[in-house]
Design an enzyme around this catalytic site. Structure first.
Site, mmCIF file in Angstrom:
data_model
loop_
_atom_site.group_PDB
_atom_site.id
_atom_site.type_symbol
_atom_site.label_atom_id
_atom_site.label_comp_id
_atom_site.label_asym_id
_atom_site.label_seq_id
_atom_site.Cartn_x
_atom_site.Cartn_y
_atom_site.Cartn_z
ATOM 1 N N SER A 250 -37.403 118.932 44.697
ATOM 2 C CA SER A 250 -37.024 120.477 44.996
ATOM 3 C C SER A 250 -37.613 121.252 46.117
ATOM 4 C CB SER A 250 -36.993 121.385 43.698
ATOM 5 O OG SER A 250 -36.246 122.468 43.530
ATOM 6 N N ASP A 469 -26.121 119.424 40.948
ATOM 7 C CA ASP A 469 -27.390 120.028 41.196
ATOM 8 C C ASP A 469 -27.175 121.404 40.800
ATOM 9 O OD1 ASP A 469 -30.252 121.053 41.684
ATOM 10 O OD2 ASP A 469 -30.703 118.989 42.492
ATOM 11 N N HIS A 499 -30.936 118.914 37.718
ATOM 12 C CA HIS A 499 -31.778 119.291 39.036
ATOM 13 C C HIS A 499 -32.915 118.107 39.066
ATOM 14 C CE1 HIS A 499 -33.778 121.756 42.060
ATOM 15 N NE2 HIS A 499 -34.816 122.011 41.303
#
Length: 529
Positions: A250, A469, A499
Protein backbone atom coordinates in the site's frame (compact mmCIF):
# COMPACT_ATOMS: atom_id res chain seq x y z
CA UNK A 1 -13.01 14.41 12.01
CA UNK A 2 -11.53 13.89 8.58
CA UNK A 3 -12.02 10.63 6.77
CA UNK A 4 -9.02 10.09 4.47
CA UNK A 5 -9.02 6.33 4.17
CA UNK A 6 -5.93 4.56 5.37
CA UNK A 7 -4.01 2.64 2.73
CA UNK A 8 -2.79 0.02 5.12
CA UNK A 9 -2.58 -3.36 3.38
CA UNK A 10 -2.03 -6.14 5.92
CA UNK A 11 -2.57 -3.64 8.72
CA UNK A 12 -6.25 -3.60 7.81
CA UNK A 13 -6.52 -7.32 8.40
CA UNK A 14 -4.86 -6.91 11.78
CA UNK A 15 -7.26 -4.12 12.65
CA UNK A 16 -10.22 -6.28 11.76
CA UNK A 17 -8.88 -9.20 13.74
CA UNK A 18 -8.97 -7.00 16.82
CA UNK A 19 -12.53 -5.94 16.09
CA UNK A 20 -13.71 -9.51 15.55
CA UNK A 21 -12.17 -10.55 18.84
CA UNK A 22 -13.98 -7.69 20.51
CA UNK A 23 -17.25 -8.77 18.88
CA UNK A 24 -16.78 -12.28 20.16
CA UNK A 25 -17.20 -13.49 17.02
CA UNK A 26 -1.57 11.62 5.36
CA UNK A 27 7.53 17.08 5.39
CA UNK A 28 8.86 19.84 4.47
CA UNK A 29 11.88 18.19 2.97
CA UNK A 30 12.56 21.37 1.04
CA UNK A 31 15.30 22.20 -1.41
CA UNK A 32 17.57 19.34 -2.34
CA UNK A 33 15.74 16.80 -0.20
CA UNK A 34 12.74 16.59 -2.50
CA UNK A 35 12.41 13.51 -4.73
CA UNK A 36 11.84 15.77 -7.71
CA UNK A 37 15.28 17.26 -7.12
CA UNK A 38 16.92 13.91 -6.66
CA UNK A 39 20.58 14.22 -5.80
CA UNK A 40 21.49 15.78 -9.10
CA UNK A 41 24.80 17.26 -9.96
CA UNK A 42 24.39 17.05 -13.70
CA UNK A 43 23.59 13.36 -13.45
CA UNK A 44 20.21 11.60 -13.62
CA UNK A 45 21.21 9.14 -10.90
CA UNK A 46 22.26 9.68 -7.29
CA UNK A 47 25.85 9.32 -6.21
CA UNK A 48 26.83 5.71 -5.70
CA UNK A 49 29.28 6.21 -2.86
CA UNK A 50 28.46 4.78 0.56
CA UNK A 51 26.56 6.91 3.01
CA UNK A 52 25.49 9.63 0.59
CA UNK A 53 22.98 12.27 1.54
CA UNK A 54 21.44 15.12 -0.48
CA UNK A 55 23.55 16.10 -3.46
CA UNK A 56 25.87 13.16 -2.77
CA UNK A 57 27.08 14.59 0.55
CA UNK A 58 28.57 11.86 2.71
CA UNK A 59 26.85 10.89 5.93
CA UNK A 60 29.23 10.79 8.90
CA UNK A 61 30.90 7.51 9.70
CA UNK A 62 29.33 7.68 13.15
CA UNK A 63 26.01 6.94 11.42
CA UNK A 64 27.00 4.67 8.55
CA UNK A 65 29.31 2.62 10.79
CA UNK A 66 27.09 2.43 13.87
CA UNK A 67 26.67 -0.93 15.56
CA UNK A 68 23.14 -1.86 16.54
CA UNK A 69 22.47 -3.26 20.00
CA UNK A 70 19.93 -6.02 19.34
CA UNK A 71 18.00 -6.99 22.45
CA UNK A 72 14.93 -9.02 23.37
CA UNK A 73 11.90 -6.94 22.39
CA UNK A 74 9.47 -5.43 24.83
CA UNK A 75 5.80 -5.00 23.88
CA UNK A 76 5.78 -2.42 21.07
CA UNK A 77 3.73 0.73 20.99
CA UNK A 78 0.26 -0.43 19.97
CA UNK A 79 -0.21 0.07 16.25
CA UNK A 80 -3.92 -0.68 16.29
CA UNK A 81 -5.37 0.75 19.44
CA UNK A 82 -3.72 -1.24 22.19
CA UNK A 83 -3.61 -4.82 20.93
CA UNK A 84 0.17 -5.12 20.57
CA UNK A 85 1.81 -7.96 22.49
CA UNK A 86 5.43 -8.70 23.24
CA UNK A 87 6.97 -10.39 20.16
CA UNK A 88 8.10 -13.98 20.34
CA UNK A 89 11.56 -15.20 21.24
CA UNK A 90 12.87 -15.07 17.65
CA UNK A 91 12.48 -11.27 17.46
CA UNK A 92 15.13 -8.76 18.52
CA UNK A 93 14.84 -4.98 18.64
CA UNK A 94 17.31 -2.12 18.24
CA UNK A 95 17.39 1.62 17.59
CA UNK A 96 19.20 3.18 14.64
CA UNK A 97 20.36 6.81 14.72
CA UNK A 98 19.57 8.88 11.61
CA UNK A 99 19.88 12.59 10.85
CA UNK A 100 16.86 14.57 11.94
CA UNK A 101 17.46 16.75 8.87
CA UNK A 102 19.32 15.16 5.98
CA UNK A 103 20.41 18.61 4.84
CA UNK A 104 22.49 18.67 8.02
CA UNK A 105 23.79 15.08 8.14
CA UNK A 106 26.20 15.79 11.00
CA UNK A 107 23.59 17.55 13.09
CA UNK A 108 20.94 16.32 15.50
CA UNK A 109 19.79 12.71 15.16
CA UNK A 110 16.52 10.84 15.55
CA UNK A 111 16.00 7.25 16.68
CA UNK A 112 14.49 4.77 14.21
CA UNK A 113 13.05 1.68 15.92
CA UNK A 114 13.88 -1.67 14.27
CA UNK A 115 12.80 -5.28 14.76
CA UNK A 116 14.41 -8.37 13.25
CA UNK A 117 14.05 -12.13 13.06
CA UNK A 118 17.17 -13.73 11.62
CA UNK A 119 17.08 -16.10 8.65
CA UNK A 120 16.56 -19.74 9.50
CA UNK A 121 19.01 -21.04 6.88
CA UNK A 122 22.17 -19.05 7.55
CA UNK A 123 24.13 -20.93 4.87
CA UNK A 124 21.72 -19.79 2.14
CA UNK A 125 20.98 -16.36 3.61
CA UNK A 126 20.48 -13.65 0.97
CA UNK A 127 20.50 -10.69 3.33
CA UNK A 128 17.90 -8.51 5.05
CA UNK A 129 14.34 -8.04 3.77
CA UNK A 130 12.88 -4.72 4.87
CA UNK A 131 9.09 -4.34 5.21
CA UNK A 132 6.63 -1.47 5.23
CA UNK A 133 2.96 -2.26 5.81
CA UNK A 134 1.46 1.03 4.70
CA UNK A 135 -0.52 3.81 6.26
CA UNK A 136 1.41 6.03 6.12
CA UNK A 137 1.81 5.76 9.86
CA UNK A 138 1.83 2.00 10.31
CA UNK A 139 4.28 0.55 12.83
CA UNK A 140 6.51 -2.11 11.34
CA UNK A 141 7.81 -3.00 14.81
CA UNK A 142 4.27 -3.97 15.83
CA UNK A 143 2.95 -5.27 12.49
CA UNK A 144 5.76 -7.56 11.35
CA UNK A 145 5.76 -9.94 14.32
CA UNK A 146 1.95 -9.87 14.39
CA UNK A 147 1.88 -11.22 10.84
CA UNK A 148 5.22 -13.03 10.99
CA UNK A 149 3.75 -16.45 10.23
CA UNK A 150 2.77 -15.15 6.78
CA UNK A 151 6.45 -14.64 5.95
CA UNK A 152 8.06 -17.81 7.31
CA UNK A 153 8.92 -18.93 3.77
CA UNK A 154 10.80 -15.68 3.20
CA UNK A 155 12.51 -16.01 6.57
CA UNK A 156 14.14 -19.18 5.28
CA UNK A 157 16.72 -17.04 3.46
CA UNK A 158 16.19 -13.50 4.74
CA UNK A 159 16.46 -11.70 8.03
CA UNK A 160 12.98 -10.16 8.31
CA UNK A 161 13.32 -6.51 9.31
CA UNK A 162 10.56 -4.10 10.24
CA UNK A 163 10.87 -0.47 11.28
CA UNK A 164 8.80 2.40 12.56
CA UNK A 165 9.29 5.22 10.04
CA UNK A 166 10.24 8.58 11.52
CA UNK A 167 7.21 10.18 13.17
CA UNK A 168 5.59 6.80 13.83
CA UNK A 169 5.14 4.87 17.09
CA UNK A 170 8.57 4.28 18.69
CA UNK A 171 10.37 6.55 16.18
CA UNK A 172 9.35 9.90 17.70
CA UNK A 173 5.65 9.48 17.01
CA UNK A 174 3.75 12.58 15.98
CA UNK A 175 1.14 13.39 18.62
CA UNK A 176 -1.57 15.94 17.91
CA UNK A 177 -4.33 15.46 20.48
CA UNK A 178 -5.45 13.24 23.31
CA UNK A 179 -8.00 10.44 23.24
CA UNK A 180 -10.84 12.57 24.62
CA UNK A 181 -10.32 15.11 21.82
CA UNK A 182 -10.21 12.30 19.27
CA UNK A 183 -13.45 10.83 20.59
CA UNK A 184 -15.12 14.24 20.32
CA UNK A 185 -13.86 14.65 16.76
CA UNK A 186 -15.39 11.34 15.71
CA UNK A 187 -18.77 12.66 16.81
CA UNK A 188 -18.63 15.66 14.48
CA UNK A 189 -20.42 15.64 11.13
CA UNK A 190 -17.89 15.02 8.37
CA UNK A 191 -20.47 15.70 5.67
CA UNK A 192 -21.73 19.04 7.01
CA UNK A 193 -25.27 20.01 6.05
CA UNK A 194 -25.41 23.44 7.70
CA UNK A 195 -23.13 26.44 8.10
CA UNK A 196 -22.72 25.58 11.78
CA UNK A 197 -21.67 21.99 11.04
CA UNK A 198 -19.24 23.27 8.39
CA UNK A 199 -17.63 25.67 10.87
CA UNK A 200 -17.30 22.96 13.48
CA UNK A 201 -15.76 20.59 10.94
CA UNK A 202 -13.14 23.08 9.79
CA UNK A 203 -12.37 24.34 13.30
CA UNK A 204 -11.63 20.76 14.31
CA UNK A 205 -9.42 20.25 11.23
CA UNK A 206 -7.40 23.39 11.97
CA UNK A 207 -7.11 22.49 15.63
CA UNK A 208 -5.62 19.13 14.68
CA UNK A 209 -2.76 20.77 12.76
CA UNK A 210 -2.20 23.27 15.54
CA UNK A 211 -2.01 20.42 18.04
CA UNK A 212 0.59 18.64 15.89
CA UNK A 213 2.70 21.81 15.79
CA UNK A 214 2.42 22.29 19.54
CA UNK A 215 3.23 18.72 20.54
CA UNK A 216 5.51 17.57 17.70
CA UNK A 217 6.80 20.72 16.05
CA UNK A 218 10.44 19.61 16.23
CA UNK A 219 10.00 16.52 14.04
CA UNK A 220 7.07 17.70 11.92
CA UNK A 221 9.20 19.27 9.14
CA UNK A 222 11.36 16.15 8.77
CA UNK A 223 9.01 13.16 8.51
CA UNK A 224 8.09 12.94 4.83
CA UNK A 225 8.51 9.98 2.52
CA UNK A 226 11.82 11.20 1.11
CA UNK A 227 13.45 11.27 4.55
CA UNK A 228 11.99 7.83 5.30
CA UNK A 229 13.49 6.51 2.05
CA UNK A 230 16.87 7.92 3.07
CA UNK A 231 16.46 6.18 6.42
CA UNK A 232 15.90 2.91 4.57
CA UNK A 233 19.20 3.36 2.75
CA UNK A 234 20.96 4.00 6.04
CA UNK A 235 19.32 0.87 7.49
CA UNK A 236 20.59 -1.06 4.45
CA UNK A 237 24.15 0.14 5.03
CA UNK A 238 24.18 -0.48 8.77
CA UNK A 239 22.78 -3.99 8.27
CA UNK A 240 25.61 -4.68 5.83
CA UNK A 241 23.58 -5.17 2.65
CA UNK A 242 24.98 -4.02 -0.69
CA UNK A 243 21.47 -3.74 -2.15
CA UNK A 244 18.07 -3.07 -0.60
CA UNK A 245 15.67 -6.01 -0.62
CA UNK A 246 12.18 -4.80 0.23
CA UNK A 247 8.52 -5.80 0.40
CA UNK A 248 6.13 -2.84 0.61
CA UNK A 249 2.37 -2.83 0.88
CA UNK A 250 0.00 0.00 0.00
CA UNK A 251 1.64 3.31 1.03
CA UNK A 252 4.76 1.17 1.38
CA UNK A 253 4.73 0.88 -2.42
CA UNK A 254 5.10 4.65 -2.73
CA UNK A 255 7.90 4.62 -0.18
CA UNK A 256 9.67 1.82 -2.03
CA UNK A 257 9.27 3.53 -5.39
CA UNK A 258 10.64 6.82 -4.03
CA UNK A 259 13.62 4.86 -2.72
CA UNK A 260 14.15 3.37 -6.18
CA UNK A 261 14.05 6.85 -7.69
CA UNK A 262 16.61 8.19 -5.24
CA UNK A 263 18.90 5.15 -5.32
CA UNK A 264 18.29 3.14 -8.52
CA UNK A 265 21.70 1.47 -8.43
CA UNK A 266 21.03 0.20 -4.89
CA UNK A 267 17.78 -1.61 -5.70
CA UNK A 268 18.03 -5.33 -5.08
CA UNK A 269 14.82 -7.38 -5.08
CA UNK A 270 12.02 -4.92 -4.49
CA UNK A 271 8.35 -5.97 -4.52
CA UNK A 272 5.36 -3.62 -4.33
CA UNK A 273 1.90 -4.99 -3.46
CA UNK A 274 -1.40 -3.00 -3.35
CA UNK A 275 0.07 -0.16 -5.32
CA UNK A 276 -0.49 3.57 -4.83
CA UNK A 277 -1.02 5.54 -8.05
CA UNK A 278 2.05 7.80 -8.36
CA UNK A 279 0.39 9.94 -11.04
CA UNK A 280 -2.48 11.03 -8.80
CA UNK A 281 -2.32 14.42 -7.10
CA UNK A 282 -4.06 15.32 -3.82
CA UNK A 283 -7.58 15.32 -5.28
CA UNK A 284 -6.81 12.45 -7.63
CA UNK A 285 -5.76 10.19 -4.79
CA UNK A 286 -9.05 10.84 -3.00
CA UNK A 287 -11.00 10.27 -6.23
CA UNK A 288 -9.23 6.94 -6.69
CA UNK A 289 -10.36 5.83 -3.24
CA UNK A 290 -13.95 6.88 -3.92
CA UNK A 291 -13.87 4.74 -7.05
CA UNK A 292 -12.14 1.84 -5.34
CA UNK A 293 -14.40 1.56 -2.30
CA UNK A 294 -17.56 1.98 -4.36
CA UNK A 295 -16.38 -0.73 -6.75
CA UNK A 296 -15.69 -3.10 -3.85
CA UNK A 297 -19.02 -2.26 -2.19
CA UNK A 298 -20.80 -3.15 -5.42
CA UNK A 299 -18.83 -6.40 -5.67
CA UNK A 300 -19.90 -7.16 -2.11
CA UNK A 301 -23.56 -6.61 -3.00
CA UNK A 302 -23.17 -8.76 -6.11
CA UNK A 303 -21.84 -11.59 -3.95
CA UNK A 304 -25.07 -11.42 -1.96
CA UNK A 305 -27.34 -11.30 -5.02
CA UNK A 306 -28.20 -7.63 -4.46
CA UNK A 307 -28.10 -5.08 -7.27
CA UNK A 308 -25.48 -2.36 -7.01
CA UNK A 309 -28.00 0.49 -7.09
CA UNK A 310 -30.30 -1.19 -4.59
CA UNK A 311 -27.50 -1.97 -2.16
CA UNK A 312 -25.97 1.49 -2.43
CA UNK A 313 -29.34 3.11 -1.80
CA UNK A 314 -29.86 1.01 1.32
CA UNK A 315 -26.49 2.09 2.74
CA UNK A 316 -27.14 5.74 1.90
CA UNK A 317 -30.50 5.59 3.68
CA UNK A 318 -28.84 4.01 6.71
CA UNK A 319 -26.18 6.73 6.83
CA UNK A 320 -28.83 9.45 6.48
CA UNK A 321 -30.84 7.90 9.29
CA UNK A 322 -27.80 7.72 11.57
CA UNK A 323 -26.89 11.30 10.65
CA UNK A 324 -30.30 12.45 11.90
CA UNK A 325 -30.25 10.29 15.02
CA UNK A 326 -27.29 8.13 16.14
CA UNK A 327 -28.07 4.48 16.84
CA UNK A 328 -27.88 2.98 20.32
CA UNK A 329 -25.30 0.28 21.08
CA UNK A 330 -24.70 -2.07 23.98
CA UNK A 331 -22.24 0.50 25.41
CA UNK A 332 -22.67 4.07 26.59
CA UNK A 333 -21.64 5.34 23.14
CA UNK A 334 -23.99 5.81 20.21
CA UNK A 335 -23.17 5.00 16.60
CA UNK A 336 -22.68 8.24 14.67
CA UNK A 337 -22.60 8.64 10.89
CA UNK A 338 -18.80 8.82 11.04
CA UNK A 339 -18.66 5.60 13.00
CA UNK A 340 -21.06 3.90 10.61
CA UNK A 341 -18.96 4.81 7.57
CA UNK A 342 -15.74 3.62 9.22
CA UNK A 343 -17.44 0.37 10.20
CA UNK A 344 -18.52 -0.18 6.60
CA UNK A 345 -15.09 0.63 5.16
CA UNK A 346 -13.03 -1.75 7.28
CA UNK A 347 -14.47 -5.10 6.06
CA UNK A 348 -14.14 -3.92 2.45
CA UNK A 349 -10.36 -4.34 2.74
CA UNK A 350 -10.73 -8.12 2.39
CA UNK A 351 -13.37 -10.34 0.80
CA UNK A 352 -12.90 -12.80 3.66
CA UNK A 353 -14.32 -10.19 6.04
CA UNK A 354 -17.50 -9.44 4.09
CA UNK A 355 -19.65 -11.66 6.35
CA UNK A 356 -18.91 -9.29 9.24
CA UNK A 357 -20.21 -6.42 7.14
CA UNK A 358 -23.38 -8.37 6.41
CA UNK A 359 -24.04 -8.98 10.09
CA UNK A 360 -23.23 -5.40 11.08
CA UNK A 361 -25.47 -3.85 8.40
CA UNK A 362 -28.34 -6.16 9.26
CA UNK A 363 -28.11 -5.23 12.93
CA UNK A 364 -27.87 -1.50 12.15
CA UNK A 365 -30.88 -1.60 9.86
CA UNK A 366 -32.67 -3.21 12.78
CA UNK A 367 -31.69 -0.33 15.07
CA UNK A 368 -28.59 -1.77 16.80
CA UNK A 369 -25.28 -0.05 16.05
CA UNK A 370 -23.11 -2.25 18.26
CA UNK A 371 -21.33 -4.26 15.56
CA UNK A 372 -20.68 -1.30 13.29
CA UNK A 373 -19.27 0.62 16.25
CA UNK A 374 -16.88 -2.22 17.08
CA UNK A 375 -15.66 -2.29 13.48
CA UNK A 376 -15.32 1.50 13.53
CA UNK A 377 -13.30 1.42 16.73
CA UNK A 378 -10.89 -1.02 15.13
CA UNK A 379 -10.58 1.14 12.01
CA UNK A 380 -10.06 4.23 14.19
CA UNK A 381 -7.43 2.51 16.38
CA UNK A 382 -9.44 2.73 19.62
CA UNK A 383 -8.80 0.10 22.26
CA UNK A 384 -11.28 -1.36 24.70
CA UNK A 385 -10.30 1.19 27.33
CA UNK A 386 -11.15 4.13 25.10
CA UNK A 387 -7.56 5.01 24.21
CA UNK A 388 -6.72 5.90 20.61
CA UNK A 389 -3.33 5.19 19.08
CA UNK A 390 -1.43 7.93 17.30
CA UNK A 391 -1.25 6.10 13.96
CA UNK A 392 -3.77 8.47 12.41
CA UNK A 393 -1.73 11.45 13.63
CA UNK A 394 1.33 10.08 11.88
CA UNK A 395 -0.62 9.27 8.74
CA UNK A 396 -1.94 12.77 8.37
CA UNK A 397 1.35 14.44 9.26
CA UNK A 398 3.32 12.38 6.73
CA UNK A 399 0.81 12.80 3.92
CA UNK A 400 0.48 16.56 4.50
CA UNK A 401 4.27 16.87 4.64
CA UNK A 402 4.48 15.09 1.29
CA UNK A 403 1.61 16.69 -0.61
CA UNK A 404 1.21 20.33 -1.61
CA UNK A 405 -2.56 19.71 -1.73
CA UNK A 406 -4.44 22.36 0.23
CA UNK A 407 -8.06 23.18 -0.51
CA UNK A 408 -10.79 25.52 0.73
CA UNK A 409 -14.37 24.55 1.45
CA UNK A 410 -15.50 26.71 -1.49
CA UNK A 411 -13.23 24.78 -3.84
CA UNK A 412 -14.59 21.49 -2.52
CA UNK A 413 -18.21 22.54 -2.91
CA UNK A 414 -17.75 24.01 -6.37
CA UNK A 415 -15.39 21.42 -7.90
CA UNK A 416 -15.48 18.07 -6.14
CA UNK A 417 -18.52 17.45 -3.93
CA UNK A 418 -20.98 16.73 -6.75
CA UNK A 419 -18.43 14.74 -8.76
CA UNK A 420 -17.39 12.51 -5.87
CA UNK A 421 -21.01 12.02 -4.77
CA UNK A 422 -21.98 10.93 -8.27
CA UNK A 423 -19.19 8.34 -8.26
CA UNK A 424 -20.26 7.09 -4.83
CA UNK A 425 -23.16 8.45 -2.77
CA UNK A 426 -21.73 6.42 0.13
CA UNK A 427 -18.06 7.43 0.19
CA UNK A 428 -17.97 10.48 -2.11
CA UNK A 429 -19.26 13.17 0.27
CA UNK A 430 -16.86 12.13 3.06
CA UNK A 431 -13.79 12.07 0.86
CA UNK A 432 -14.74 15.31 -0.89
CA UNK A 433 -15.05 17.22 2.39
CA UNK A 434 -11.84 15.55 3.49
CA UNK A 435 -9.99 17.50 0.79
CA UNK A 436 -10.70 20.66 2.77
CA UNK A 437 -10.15 19.25 6.24
CA UNK A 438 -7.16 16.97 5.80
CA UNK A 439 -4.33 19.54 5.65
CA UNK A 440 -6.23 22.65 6.76
CA UNK A 441 -3.80 25.38 7.93
CA UNK A 442 -1.06 22.75 8.07
CA UNK A 443 2.06 24.16 9.77
CA UNK A 444 4.50 22.58 7.26
CA UNK A 445 4.45 23.09 3.47
CA UNK A 446 4.10 20.04 1.27
CA UNK A 447 6.99 18.69 -0.80
CA UNK A 448 5.35 17.67 -4.08
CA UNK A 449 2.25 17.61 -6.26
CA UNK A 450 3.00 13.98 -7.12
CA UNK A 451 5.89 11.74 -6.05
CA UNK A 452 8.69 11.16 -8.54
CA UNK A 453 9.27 7.43 -8.95
CA UNK A 454 11.15 7.04 -12.24
CA UNK A 455 14.01 4.62 -11.61
CA UNK A 456 16.03 4.28 -14.80
CA UNK A 457 18.86 1.83 -14.32
CA UNK A 458 17.27 0.01 -11.37
CA UNK A 459 16.93 -3.76 -11.31
CA UNK A 460 13.45 -5.08 -12.23
CA UNK A 461 10.84 -4.19 -9.59
CA UNK A 462 7.77 -6.38 -9.04
CA UNK A 463 4.48 -4.41 -9.10
CA UNK A 464 1.42 -6.40 -7.99
CA UNK A 465 -2.09 -4.97 -8.35
CA UNK A 466 -5.40 -6.60 -7.39
CA UNK A 467 -8.38 -5.91 -9.63
CA UNK A 468 -10.85 -5.46 -6.77
CA UNK A 469 -8.55 -3.56 -4.39
CA UNK A 470 -10.64 -0.99 -2.53
CA UNK A 471 -8.03 1.33 -1.02
CA UNK A 472 -5.46 1.30 -3.83
CA UNK A 473 -7.39 0.58 -7.06
CA UNK A 474 -5.77 -1.69 -9.63
CA UNK A 475 -5.23 1.09 -12.16
CA UNK A 476 -2.54 2.52 -9.89
CA UNK A 477 -0.40 -0.59 -10.32
CA UNK A 478 -0.37 -0.21 -14.09
CA UNK A 479 0.63 3.44 -13.77
CA UNK A 480 3.35 2.63 -11.23
CA UNK A 481 4.88 0.02 -13.52
CA UNK A 482 4.90 2.57 -16.36
CA UNK A 483 6.35 5.37 -14.21
CA UNK A 484 9.17 3.21 -12.87
CA UNK A 485 10.34 2.90 -16.45
CA UNK A 486 10.72 0.43 -19.26
CA UNK A 487 12.50 -2.68 -18.12
CA UNK A 488 12.11 -1.73 -14.46
CA UNK A 489 8.42 -2.06 -13.55
CA UNK A 490 7.14 -5.65 -13.96
CA UNK A 491 3.34 -5.77 -13.62
CA UNK A 492 1.51 -8.74 -12.10
CA UNK A 493 -2.29 -8.65 -12.11
CA UNK A 494 -4.12 -10.48 -9.35
CA UNK A 495 -7.82 -11.06 -9.94
CA UNK A 496 -9.58 -10.77 -6.60
CA UNK A 497 -11.20 -8.54 -3.99
CA UNK A 498 -8.64 -7.71 -1.34
CA UNK A 499 -6.31 -4.90 -0.41
CA UNK A 500 -3.09 -6.68 -1.25
CA UNK A 501 -2.37 -10.01 -2.93
CA UNK A 502 0.33 -11.53 -0.71
CA UNK A 503 -1.18 -14.13 1.58
CA UNK A 504 -4.60 -13.88 -0.10
CA UNK A 505 -3.72 -15.21 -3.55
CA UNK A 506 -1.72 -18.44 -3.73
CA UNK A 507 -0.51 -17.59 -7.23
CA UNK A 508 0.55 -14.05 -6.35
CA UNK A 509 2.23 -15.21 -3.15
CA UNK A 510 4.22 -17.86 -5.02
CA UNK A 511 5.21 -15.28 -7.64
CA UNK A 512 6.45 -12.80 -5.04
CA UNK A 513 8.28 -15.52 -3.10
CA UNK A 514 9.99 -16.81 -6.26
CA UNK A 515 11.13 -13.29 -7.11
CA UNK A 516 12.42 -12.46 -3.64
CA UNK A 517 13.98 -15.85 -2.88
CA UNK A 518 15.27 -16.96 -6.27
CA UNK A 519 15.31 -13.81 -8.37
CA UNK A 520 12.73 -15.24 -10.78
CA UNK A 521 11.19 -12.35 -12.71
CA UNK A 522 7.73 -13.21 -14.08
CA UNK A 523 6.65 -12.10 -17.54
CA UNK A 524 5.47 -8.50 -17.55
CA UNK A 525 1.67 -8.64 -17.49
CA UNK A 526 1.37 -12.02 -15.74
CA UNK A 527 -2.16 -12.67 -14.47
CA UNK A 528 -3.09 -14.55 -11.29
CA UNK A 529 -6.73 -15.57 -11.07
Amino acid sequence: MTMRVRAGALAAALLLAGAVAGCGGGSDTGGDDRPGAREKSGSSAPADGPGTGPGGAALPAALTGQKLDWKRCEAPVAAHGGYAERPGEQWRCATLRAPLDYREPSGETIGIALIRAEAKDSDRRIGSLLFNFGGPGGSGVASLPSSGNDFETLRGRYDLVGFDPRGVAQSSAVVCRDSAQTEAAHRLDSTPDTAGEERAYMENARAFGAGCAKRSGKVLPHIGTTSAARDMDLIRQVLGDGKLHYLGFSYGTELGAVYAHLYPSRVGRLALDAVVDPTADFAGGARNQVLGFQRTLENYFKSRGIGADEGTERVVKLLEKVDREPLPTDSDRDLTENHALAGIILPLYSEKQWPYLTDALKAAEGGDGTQLLMLADSFNNRDQNGKYSTQDHSQRAISCADSKGRMTTDQVKSRYLAEFTEISPVFGPFLAWDLAGWCADWPVPGAWEKPEVSAEGAAPILVVGTTGDSATPYEGAKKMADELGEGVGVLVTNKGDSHGAYGTSECATRTIDAYLLDGKIPPNGKVCS
